[in-house]
Design a protein around this motif. Structure first.
Motif, PDB file in Angstrom:
ATOM      1  N   ALA A  27       0.820  -1.212   0.000  1.00 26.17           N
ATOM      2  CA  ALA A  27       0.000   0.000   0.000  1.00 26.17           C
ATOM      3  C   ALA A  27       0.858   1.267   0.000  1.00 26.17           C
ATOM      4  CB  ALA A  27      -0.944  -0.011   1.186  1.00 26.17           C
ATOM      5  N   THR A  34      -0.459   4.974 -12.989  1.00 24.78           N
ATOM      6  CA  THR A  34      -1.830   4.690 -12.564  1.00 24.78           C
ATOM      7  C   THR A  34      -2.775   5.521 -13.422  1.00 24.78           C
ATOM      8  OG1 THR A  34      -1.107   4.318 -10.296  1.00 24.78           O
ATOM      9  CG2 THR A  34      -3.451   4.675 -10.636  1.00 24.78           C
ATOM     10  N   GLU A  50      -3.333  -0.081 -13.112  1.00 25.72           N
ATOM     11  CA  GLU A  50      -1.976   0.129 -12.626  1.00 25.72           C
ATOM     12  C   GLU A  50      -1.011  -0.606 -13.554  1.00 25.72           C
ATOM     13  OE1 GLU A  50      -2.807   0.480  -7.833  1.00 25.72           O
ATOM     14  OE2 GLU A  50      -2.115  -1.439  -8.637  1.00 25.72           O
ATOM     15  N   SER A  62      -2.645  -4.266 -13.526  1.00 26.39           N
ATOM     16  CA  SER A  62      -3.860  -4.646 -12.806  1.00 26.39           C
ATOM     17  C   SER A  62      -4.990  -3.801 -13.370  1.00 26.39           C
ATOM     18  CB  SER A  62      -3.725  -4.432 -11.298  1.00 26.39           C
ATOM     19  OG  SER A  62      -3.716  -3.057 -10.984  1.00 26.39           O
ATOM     20  N   ARG A  74      -4.425  -5.314  -6.701  1.00 30.97           N
ATOM     21  CA  ARG A  74      -3.208  -4.513  -6.762  1.00 30.97           C
ATOM     22  C   ARG A  74      -2.224  -5.156  -7.738  1.00 30.97           C
ATOM     23  NH1 ARG A  74      -1.693   0.607  -4.621  1.00 30.97           N
ATOM     24  NH2 ARG A  74       0.538   0.547  -4.651  1.00 30.97           N
TER      25      ARG A  74
END
Length: 127
Positions: A27, A34, A50, A62, A74
């Motif tokens: 995280a 992104t 991402e 992702s 993620r």
């Protein structure tokens, strides 16, 4: 999946087996790129992609979607989704979201598809 005229210029995605205990970006770590389609009222995005370079030089992606079913993950090697270039990784993420939306009706689906079409094969996307 229907291939377009320029799709033959792309390398195929590299699919490795899912690694249930594999890693994803933490995280606190930001992916290299992104792409977000924000939701106007909620704290989450309608859709997000991402794209991140793996330590071996390959690119991972992702593709997350917030709709009535919702699915989010993620970026990381855990998922086994790799491409030779970052542009290919973005293209394959867009393809993944398009497939997940399928033939869903509604203004949200139409808006997401419009956003995805703007990203697909866009040489300006990474600037």
């Amino acid at each position: 999946m229907q291939l377009g005229l320029f799709d033959t210029l792309r390398s195929k995605p590299i699919r490795l087996p899912l690694a249930p205990h594999g890693s994803v970006l933490h995280a606190a770590s930001d992916p290299d790129f992104t792409f977000r389609l924000p939701h106007p009222r909620m704290v989450w995005d309608r859709a997000a992609i991402e794209v991140h370079r793996h330590e071996d030089g390959m690119w991972m992606w992702s593709a997350s979607l917030a709709d009535s079913e919702g699915s989010s993950y993620r970026v990381g090697p855990k998922w086994g989704k790799f491409a030779e270039t970052r542009e290919d990784a973005l293209f394959f993420a867009v393809e993944e979201l398009e497939a997940r939306i399928g033939k869903k009706a509604g203004s949200d689906a139409a808006l997401i598809l419009k956003w995805l079409n703007a990203l697909k094969d866009n040489p300006e996307a990474f600037k």
